[in-house]
Design an enzyme around this catalytic site. Structure first.
Site, mmCIF file in Angstrom:
data_model
loop_
_atom_site.group_PDB
_atom_site.id
_atom_site.type_symbol
_atom_site.label_atom_id
_atom_site.label_comp_id
_atom_site.label_asym_id
_atom_site.label_seq_id
_atom_site.Cartn_x
_atom_site.Cartn_y
_atom_site.Cartn_z
ATOM 1 N N HIS A 139 0.926 -1.098 0.038
ATOM 2 C CA HIS A 139 0.022 -0.106 -0.036
ATOM 3 C C HIS A 139 0.859 1.359 -0.024
ATOM 4 C CE1 HIS A 139 0.886 0.960 4.291
ATOM 5 N NE2 HIS A 139 0.506 -0.121 4.364
ATOM 6 N N ASP A 182 -2.395 -19.406 12.363
ATOM 7 C CA ASP A 182 -1.378 -20.085 12.799
ATOM 8 C C ASP A 182 -1.194 -19.698 14.659
ATOM 9 O OD1 ASP A 182 1.546 -20.747 13.789
ATOM 10 O OD2 ASP A 182 1.748 -21.094 11.654
ATOM 11 N N SER A 227 2.792 -5.113 6.879
ATOM 12 C CA SER A 227 2.524 -4.915 5.540
ATOM 13 C C SER A 227 3.538 -5.094 4.779
ATOM 14 C CB SER A 227 1.870 -3.226 5.549
ATOM 15 O OG SER A 227 1.041 -2.989 6.479
#
Length: 400
Positions: A223, A345, A360
């Protein structure tokens, strides 16, 4: 009478089936993109709820293409078919050698200098705000003042001091449009002031998504880096990849996303950032960040809902593979987000609570292919977050 009733029911059932079929065709016509990349020698198939296949369009024209990296490809037209026979629409299919990219997962330091400066706040000086009065608005990008390029806060201060009461010609960008205004500074507390705060740089932590061993290109973050005040994408002048030392971790909780905490471990530059855009940060690295093997790129139409993995480093050391589920995929060209990723997980959930800021860019691997990257965390459920298609990031890396 019974025969007529049965005939009516049959006709009604047929009509309902036809309406349902046409509804499905209309839905996929809008929901599916108009162009696709496919691996050379393979046919275009889509992993949709209702089976979508393809065949060459009746009037199919094939065009040979070569991108800036020297890879050759062929573009042709195909018809998407519902249930193998019902036409949905014609699309463009670009056949190319499937790229091989090294999935990363390492945290990296981000240093950006803006192209111009961003106006982040307007304030009164001496009872008025000269910047607001001349038409300057929060979020504007100031490119030059009195014909001199602006690169820093100091440049703005010097331009205002020099022009004084004579006025200053300000060239700026707003919403992609160029504007020119005349600023009349105010003399206040011993100096001339414009009544605005500007930002000229940004720094932070993200995660590398992939590295192209053939070109040295990388993609990361998934992003854009935006200004914290205006929320606009920072216009990039130049940027650098720095070595980062992870010093701590704040776990995520419902309503409160956590974050990786770190600091630059020196002035060494590991690479150059040349593009800051909707798909992330792109540029070149001096060396491959680790010794993992390259994986084939997975195209968006090949991704399925179900099990996958992400690579991420929470301590600054080698990235670890964690189990996730891809819960939602949106192929439409108008989609704000491409995927929803659910962390499953137990190791990662115990340590981080799910996704934290700084993760990110963590690459998403499915069926032995690099298919995406984590981009955002859900504030109300940090075990889930959005993702972007790796294919879109790889396209940007070609031109960065």
């Amino acid at each position: 009478m019974k025969i007529k009733t049965k005939a009516r029911r049959t006709a009604a059932a047929v009509a309902a089936a036809v309406m349902g079929l046409m509804g499905a065709v209309g839905f996929y016509d809008k929901a599916l993109p108009d162009s696709y990349n496919i691996a050379g020698g393979e046919e275009l198939t889509l992993n949709t709820f209702l089976g979508i296949s393809s065949r060459p369009a009746r009037k199919c024209y094939t065009t040979a293409l070569t991108d800036i990296s020297g890879r050759s490809s062929h573009s042709g037209e195909s018809t998407l078919l519902l249930f193998g026979s019902v036409p949905v629409k014609n699309v463009t299919a670009v056949s190319e050698p499937r790229p091989m990219l090294v999935p990363c997962g390492e945290a990296f330091g981000i240093k950006l200098l803006t192209d111009g400066v961003i106006v982040v706040e307007l304030t009164k000086v001496g009872g008025s705000c000269p910047a607001r009065e001349c038409g300057i608005r929060k979020g504007d990008i100031i490119i030059s003042m009195n014909g001199e390029n602006i690169r820093s806060n100091r440049d703005v201060s010097e331009a205002v001091r020099t022009c004084r009461e004579n006025g200053c010609e300000v060239r700026l960008k707003r919403g992609g449009k160029d504007m020119t205004l005349t600023l009349m500074p105010t003399y206040c507390e011993g100096s001339y002031k414009a009544g605005m705060w500007v930002r000229d740089s940004s720094a932070g932590i993200g995660t590398l998504t992939f590295y192209d061993a053939d070109t040295g290109a990388f993609g990361g973050l998934g992003h854009p880096v935006c200004d914290s005040d205006t929320k606009e994408i920072l216009p990039l002048s130049e940027g650098a990849v720095g070595d980062i030392e992870i010093t701590g971790l704040v776990p995520s909780a419902e309503g409160c996303p956590g974050q990786l905490v770190g600091e630059f471990s020196g002035d060494e530059v590991l690479g150059e950032i040349t593009l800051n855009c909707r798909e992330g940060l792109f540029g070149t690295l001096q060396n491959c960040p680790d010794d993992k093997e390259a994986l084939p790129l997975g195209y968006k139409q090949e991704i399925v809902r179900g099990a996958a993995q992400i690579y991420s480093s929470l301590d600054g050391e080698n990235p670890v593979a964690y189990d996730v589920e891809i819960e939602h995929i949106d192929l439409s060209e108008s989609a704000e987000h491409d995927m929803v990723v659910h962390i499953t997980d137990p190791r990662l959930l115990k340590e981080t609570g799910g996704i934290v800021q700084g993760m990110s860019g963590s690459p998403v691997i499915q069926n032995g292919r690099l298919v995406g990257a984590v981009t955002h965390v859900f504030i109300d459920d940090p075990t889930r977050g959005y993702g972007i298609f790796a294919e879109d990031m790889a396209e940007k890396a070609k031109v960065s």
